[in-house]
Every structure is written in structure tokens, then in C-alpha cells.
Design a protein around this motif. Structure first.
Motif, PDB file in Angstrom:
ATOM      1  N   THR A 621       0.759  -1.275   0.053  1.00 55.48           N
ATOM      2  CA  THR A 621       0.039  -0.188   0.056  1.00 55.48           C
ATOM      3  C   THR A 621       0.817   1.305   0.020  1.00 55.48           C
ATOM      4  OG1 THR A 621      -1.651  -1.098   1.121  1.00 55.48           O
ATOM      5  CG2 THR A 621      -1.961   1.346   1.274  1.00 55.48           C
ATOM      6  N   VAL A 623       0.989   5.505  -0.133  1.00 57.66           N
ATOM      7  CA  VAL A 623       0.441   6.864  -0.164  1.00 57.66           C
ATOM      8  C   VAL A 623       1.458   8.042  -0.607  1.00 57.66           C
ATOM      9  CG1 VAL A 623      -0.312   8.818   1.424  1.00 57.66           C
ATOM     10  CG2 VAL A 623      -0.925   6.381   1.791  1.00 57.66           C
ATOM     11  N   THR A 648      -3.765   4.763  -1.627  1.00 56.64           N
ATOM     12  CA  THR A 648      -4.660   5.412  -0.946  1.00 56.64           C
ATOM     13  C   THR A 648      -4.283   6.811  -0.626  1.00 56.64           C
ATOM     14  OG1 THR A 648      -3.516   4.878   1.197  1.00 56.64           O
ATOM     15  CG2 THR A 648      -5.136   3.186   0.283  1.00 56.64           C
ATOM     16  N   VAL A 651      -2.336   8.116   5.373  1.00 56.86           N
ATOM     17  CA  VAL A 651      -1.492   6.969   6.094  1.00 56.86           C
ATOM     18  C   VAL A 651      -2.209   6.373   7.160  1.00 56.86           C
ATOM     19  CG1 VAL A 651       0.737   7.013   6.959  1.00 56.86           C
ATOM     20  CG2 VAL A 651       0.424   8.543   5.253  1.00 56.86           C
ATOM     21  N   THR A 655       0.093   1.032   5.980  1.00 56.58           N
ATOM     22  CA  THR A 655       0.607   1.752   4.606  1.00 56.58           C
ATOM     23  C   THR A 655       2.023   1.173   4.657  1.00 56.58           C
ATOM     24  OG1 THR A 655      -0.615   3.909   4.949  1.00 56.58           O
ATOM     25  CG2 THR A 655       1.461   3.942   3.864  1.00 56.58           C
ATOM     26  N   LEU A 658       5.279   5.737   2.263  1.00 55.74           N
ATOM     27  CA  LEU A 658       5.103   7.219   1.938  1.00 55.74           C
ATOM     28  C   LEU A 658       6.139   7.621   1.028  1.00 55.74           C
ATOM     29  CD1 LEU A 658       3.136   9.587   2.215  1.00 55.74           C
ATOM     30  CD2 LEU A 658       4.721  10.511   4.196  1.00 55.74           C
TER      31      LEU A 658
END
Length: 698
Positions: A621, A623, A648, A651, A655, A658
């Protein structure tokens, strides 16, 4: 943004500084030197933001505490320096005006909020020159300026600047009604006076209300409004704003009076306005009593004061007392305590947001809240106003939640003219476009849509923002210029702009005009997700826009579903019944439909084609925050999703990475640190993909 701002995390005295200091005796020499350098660096930046940028980071009382701490350390450890802020007035002239030397130094005033310091000043004065009379005056909270008269005619008006030289703002000063162009009476051949330019409090509140209703940020306090006005490059703008002046000192003259009181008595003869609140006293007790009376009267005055000034009256005694590098030794300012949290509501303005939401904003008598001076507070919505029973004239308690706009917590005392249960009522029509204001549950909305200038400006700003098409060079100020000049009356008008339109605007040159036009031209075939987000549909940000683009593929398919079958939208991730209904209402609006049609005459959103690239990123995942250099965030998100990952908008503990680009938001980074989420830049992100055989492209 000032370079020093980037050091805010390293210098504890720049933003929200603590004024609780360790005792000096507990510090080592190394700790003192480190603290002194940090304080000097911070105070220089605060001086620049206050005097030059008119955008202070901290409240005056906080600044005073930092300055006093630096003075204490330099004195205790004998580590003063010629370049220290304690040795100069501070504040360099801005480059937009001609810099000129003052006829005489414009020094600051030694000051304190403690009675003991005032008495110490008196003891020193009497010890050095004997018994004296004092002239007591209000300490105006405006912009100090030098006015030069030759043969009775105004020759020059200069801002204080660094105390030795300042900005020549004569043309602007001439627009102020209380600045005489020609002196009256038996005036000296040469006269240089010091005055304080200010904006009356009632005019300040009216001006702020108009700014908020136009969609502009209000000024923090009357002093900032005055400073921002006097440095305008266009005198016509200055003439439209309600500035005033009090004159309070002679800096130089061909004929000098023997005492300060005689100078003040002659000022009105010359046509120079002085305050009515001047008193002559012969001992310090009466000077202190004067200050206490002015503290009680300050709220009844129509101009801001933050203390009183005690000056030795006799000119010979003044000369004998002399001066330091920073201030005259014959005067002392006895400061008022800051207003803290509790303050009256002077007026209420109505702010219109991008989606038409109406937000009432309380305009306050400036007050210190958590070390920050604030002059406005959100009232949120009509329902909350009724619940809290808030009305104009009420005294309220103001609080801050993080860095957001302060809010009214509670009513402390109803205004004298208000009924016990009275509360403010929103107007029936929008103050910007005169369209009807309608209630929707606890909220209220302007029905003008993109025909409302306030919504139009914010819609254009959003269309060009990182959450939209990311048009560099089209920010709040440039959008306001374009709208105010009549060059842009809709988003579609951006695509009709020509170079000659832009180069006629203040601050625009050939290069900046060409750069913006290139940005706009490059946005004619945007990714569908970016375009959907840029339209500013309520509740449809970049993440929801991307899900809509993935589900429907084309703009026409999204619009058709929104108009004819909004229930079909509810099957899309991030879209529930409420969001689906909001999207339906957006496209059902005639004004919005017309605006979108005009945009589509210039823009062709790209079809979203989902291509499966494999499962190399399955289970991960991502961000994203900030702008990526070579691809859009939407393209990066589509790439990772095509290879099995999730992208997505926020956070969480789920997640995995980033990715941080240019100008990232602080919230996502903080959330990532809190959840121990790895933070990587664009280069590291590309390496991660390359290790799995994925090319992000460019």
C-alpha cells in the motif's frame, strides 16, 4: 518563503517559542553562546517578518520576552556584538521604494510591562539630571514615520526602516487626509516630525469584513493592515483605505522649543494632529497612574495602543541623558499586558467557500491566543451560532485547535445592547453575488455556483492546485489579479488568455507570462482523474476522482452516471450515498453544467485505460504527498495499482511506503512517523520499482 523559515525545526525561537527559560546561573558558557546565537538569528527573522514582510510569526509579547532574554544573556556574560539585534533598531527597507537617509535617527523606546522597571528608569533620570516633569502619551500601535517639511510644504515621508534609513513613501502619505500638504500658522522653515500612521479600529473591522467576503485573507491586526497599505505601490489603493496619523515628536527643526509639551501644543497650530490623551506630571507615581487609566480606557479608543510612553519634558535634560545605539534614554514605554483569550466580537463577516459553503467569521478586537495575535475566529455554521448564543458585541473566549483558524469557544458576557437569548443571523443573500443563501441541515450555502465571484476564484485556485491540474504560477495572488482585471470570468477563460493580457498586470513580465501560458496549454489533455478532481466537485478529491476514473473510464461516462443513475456511483470505492448525491447535484446544476461545457471546449480529458502489468507489488500500500518531478501523482498511483498495489489517500498502520515529492503536506509525514511507515523520496521510489522490473516512465 523566507530562507529562515526552513530552519524553523532547528531554531526553537522561530515558531511557537517557549518563553520559560532556565536560570542564567544554571547555564554553561557553551550553552549561553548557543542560545545567544539562536536568539539573535530568530529575532532578526522576527524583525524582518514584522517590519519588512508585515507578517509576524509570533505575538508582540512573545517577541519582547525573547528580546529581553537576549539582553540578559549578553549582559550577564559580556557577549554583546555590534551586529546583535540589541544594538540596532531592526527592519530593512524593502526594495520596491527608494531608500533615503533619515534627517535624524528614529530610535526605539526602552520598554517593559513591569512597574519596577519604570521606577528604575525614573531613578536613573533623577540621578543624572535631577527633578523633571514627564509628558505621558499613549503608545500607538501603528507604523512610525518621518515627515519632512521645508518652507511649510511636505517634501518627504519616510518609513522608520532600520532607524537610519527608510522607504520613501511620500506619494502614499499624500493620500492620507490627516497629513497636511502645507503647514499652517507660524511654522519653522525646516521641520521634521515623527508620526504614527494607523488604521482606526472600526475602519479596520470593516476593511477585514470586505476582504473576507471577497475571498481574501484578512489582516491580523490594524498595524499589519496599516503597514501593508503604506507600502502599496499604487497610491490609489492607499487612498481607498482609511489611514490616519497622530504626530508626537520633533526630530529636527530650524527652531526648537525648550520643552516637549511646547512642541505638542504648537503641532495643532501647524495642522498636525495630536492625541487628546496627553498629560504632564511631575512624579513617576502620577505617570504610573496615567498608564493604569489608559489601560482601562484602551477598549473605548478607536485606535490601538499597547502601553503608554513617559518622556522627559525638558529638551536640555533630554540631551544630557543622551541615547544608546538602540533607544533614547529620556523616554520609557510602560507596556500593557496582552489581551489573552477573552475579547469582544466587533463584527461578523460571511466567507463563501469553493463549494458555496457559507462560513460566518467573527471579527475580533485583536487578542493573544497561545502566543499568537488573532483578529478573527470561525463561528462554523448557523446552528453552532444559535447553540452558543453568539452575537456581535458579545465578549467571548477564543481558542485555537492546532494551526487552524481560531474558534469561539463560549460567550463570557452578552453585549450591552443584546438580549440574553439574541444571536447573529446569516443574511438571506450572498454578500458577493447576491444569490440566495439556503440552509442544508446545520450548514448554509450560496446558490450562485460558479457565477459567484468568491466561488469562482476559489474554483480557479483549486483547478490549478496540486489537487487539480497543478498549473505552476497560478496561485491565489495571480488568480485574484486575473479576476479583478476582468480577464478571467470562468475557468474556461484561462484557455483564452494571451501574452499581452498578462504582461499588462503588475509584476508580470514576458517570461512569467510565457511560462503560465505554457502550463495552461499543457493541461489541455489532462488525465481523467486529475480533471475530475480539478472541477472541485464536493467530496471528490484526488483519491475519489481516481476511483471514478478507474470505474468509468471516460468523462462522459462519469457525467452520464451522475445525471441519470447516481446509484451506479455508489459501487465505486470511496463513494457512498451522500457523496453520490453530491456528485449528482453538481452536474444537475445549470450553472455548473454550463461552466463544464465551456471548459470542455478547450480541454479533452484522457480516457483511463487499466492495464494489468502483473502482481509485482501485490499486497503493498502506497501513499503519495507533494508533486513528483517527471510524472503526475495520478500516473504514479495508476502505475502501482496496475502492478497489484493499493494507492490510498491517507497514511495508516497498513501503509507500506509514503512517497514524498516537492512541497509535501506535513500531516501525512507526521502520520507516517507516528505509524513507523518508511518515508522515501521519488528517486528511492523509482529504485524500488526498478528492482521489481517496473518502469515509472517520465
Amino acid at each position: 518563503m523566507p530562507a529562515a523559515d526552513s530552519d524553523a525545526d532547528e531554531n526553537p525561537y522561530l515558531r511557537n517559542p517557549s518563553t520559560e527559560f532556565d536560570p542564567v546561573d544554571d547555564l554553561t558558557e557553551a550553552e549561553v553562546r548557543e542560545q545567544v546565537e539562536l536568539l539573535r538569528e530568530a529575532i532578526r527573522e522576527h524583525d524582518r517578518r514584522y517590519y519588512v514582510e508585515n507578517d509576524p510569526l509570533i505575538a508582540d509579547r512573545t517577541y519582547d520576552a525573547l528580546f529581553e532574554r537576549l539582553q540578559v544573556l549578553e549582559s550577564a556574560f559580556d557577549c554583546s556584538h555590534p551586529d546583535s539585534p540589541t544594538r540596532s533598531v531592526g527592519g530593512e527597507p524593502i526594495e520596491a521604494f527608494e531608500t533615503v537617509d533619515h534627517e535624524a535617527p528614529m530610535l526605539s523606546i526602552d520598554q517593559s510591562g513591569e512597574e519596577a522597571d519604570v521606577r528604575e528608569f525614573d531613578e536613573r533620570v533623577r540621578r543624572e539630571v535631577g527633578a523633571v516633569d514627564y509628558v505621558c502619551e499613549p503608545k500607538f500601535d501603528g507604523v512610525s514615520m518621518e515627515f519632512v517639511y521645508e518652507d511649510g510644504s511636505l517634501q518627504r515621508a519616510v518609513t522608520r526602516g532600520d532607524g537610519r534609513e527608510g522607504d520613501d513613501v511620500t506619494q502614499n502619505a499624500r493620500t492620507i487626509g490627516s497629513v497636511p500638504q502645507k503647514l499652517h500658522g507660524d511654522y519653522p522653515d525646516f521641520l521634521v516630525v515623527r508620526g504614527e500612521v494607523f488604521m482606526p479600529k472600526d475602519a479596520f473591522q470593516e476593511h477585514n469584513r470586505e476582504r473576507i467576503e471577497r475571498g481574501e485573507d484578512p489582516f491580523a491586526n490594524p498595524r499589519n493592515a496599516t503597514a501593508g497599505t503604506i507600502r502599496q505601490l499604487d497610491p490609489e489603493i492607499v487612498a481607498e483605505r482609511p489611514l490616519d496619523v497622530f504626530y508626537f515628536d520633533v526630530l529636527a527643526a530650524s527652531e526648537l522649543e525648550d520643552s516637549h509639551r511646547e512642541e505638542l501644543e504648537r503641532f495643532p497650530e501647524f495642522g498636525l494632529r495630536v492625541t487628546d490623551h496627553v498629560e504632564i506630571v511631575d512624579d513617576i507615581d502620577d505617570a504610573i497612574a496615567y498608564r493604569d487609566r489608559m489601560l482601562e480606557a484602551r477598549d473605548d479608543l478607536n485606535y490601538e495602543i499597547d502601553g503608554t510612553v513617559i518622556k522627559v519634558d525638558d529638551r536640555d535634560a533630554r540631551e544630557e541623558l543622551g541615547r544608546t545605539a538602540r533607544h533614547d534614554r529620556y523616554a520609557f514605554a510602560y507596556k500593557f499586558p496582552a489581551r489573552a483569550e477573552v475579547t469582544p466580537i466587533a463584527d461578523v463577516a460571511v466567507q463563501i467557500g469553493r463549494t458555496g459553503r457559507v462560513t460566518p467569521v467573527a471579527l475580533l478586537e485583536p487578542v493573544d491566543v497561545g502566543g499568537v495575535t488573532v483578529s478573527r475566529a470561525s463561528l462554523h455554521n448557523p446552528e453552532e451560532i444559535a447553540e452558543k448564543n453568539v452575537d456581535i458585541g458579545d465578549t467571548v473566549r477564543v481558542q485555537r485547535a492546532g494551526d487552524v483558524i481560531p474558534y469561539v469557544e463560549e460567550v463570557i458576557e452578552k453585549g450591552a445592547e443584546n438580549e440574553p437569548e439574541s444571536h447573529y443571523e446569516l443574511p438571506d443573500h450572498c454578500p458577493v453575488c447576491d444569490s440566495a443563501i439556503e440552509r442544508d441541515g446545520p450548514m448554509a450555502f450560496c446558490t450562485g455556483g460558479l457565477a459567484c465571484d468568491a466561488q469562482l476564484r476559489r474554483s480557479i485556485e483549486y483547478y490549478a492546485s496540486d489537487g487539480g491540474l497543478d498549473l505552476e504560477g497560478l496561485g491565489e495572488q495571480s488568480v485574484r489579479q486575473l479576476v479583478d482585471a476582468g480577464l478571467v470570468e470562468s475557468i474556461a477563460d484561462l484557455y483564452e488568455l494571451e501574452r499581452e493580457d498578462l504582461t499588462t498586470l503588475e509584476g508580470w513580465g514576458e517570461t512569467s507570462a510565457e511560462n503560465l501560458l505554457s502550463e495552461i496549454d499543457a493541461s489541455r489533455e489532462p488525465p481523467l482523474a486529475d480533471f475530475l478532481s480539478a472541477l472541485g466537485i464536493p467530496h471528490v478529491g484526488p483519491t475519489t476522482a481516481r476511483e471514478l476514473a478507474r470505474e468509468f473510464g471516460t468523462f462522459e461516462a462519469v457525467r452520464e452516471a451522475a445525471e441519470d443513475d447516481p446509484a451506479a456511483l455508489e459501487g465505486v470505492d470511496d463513494v457512498g450515498e451522500t457523496v453520490a448525491e453530491t456528485i449528482h447535484e453538481f452536474f444537475a446544476s445549470e450553472a455548473n453544467a454550463a461552466a463544464v461545457a465551456d471548459i470542455l471546449a478547450h480541454v479533452s480529458p484522457q480516457e483511463t485505460v487499466l492495464e494489468s502489468g502483473g502482481d509485482e507489488l501485490d499486497g503493498l500500500t502506497f501513499v503519495f504527498t507533494g508533486s513528483l518531478a517527471d510524472v503526475t501523482r495520478s500516473e504514479a498511483q495508476e502505475t502501482v495499482e496496475a502492478h497489484g498495489a493499493n494507492a490510498t489517500g491517507s497514511v495508516s498502520g497498513n501503509t507500506d511506503y509514503l512517497i514524498v515529492g516537492e512541497n509535501p503536506g506535513a500531516t501525512k509525514r507526521e502520520d507516517a512517523e507516528e505509524n513507523d511507515v518508511p518515508i522515501i523520496d521519488e528517486g528511492e521510489f523509482r529504485e524500488l520499482l526498478a528492482e521489481r522490473g517496473i518502469d515509472l516512465g517520465s
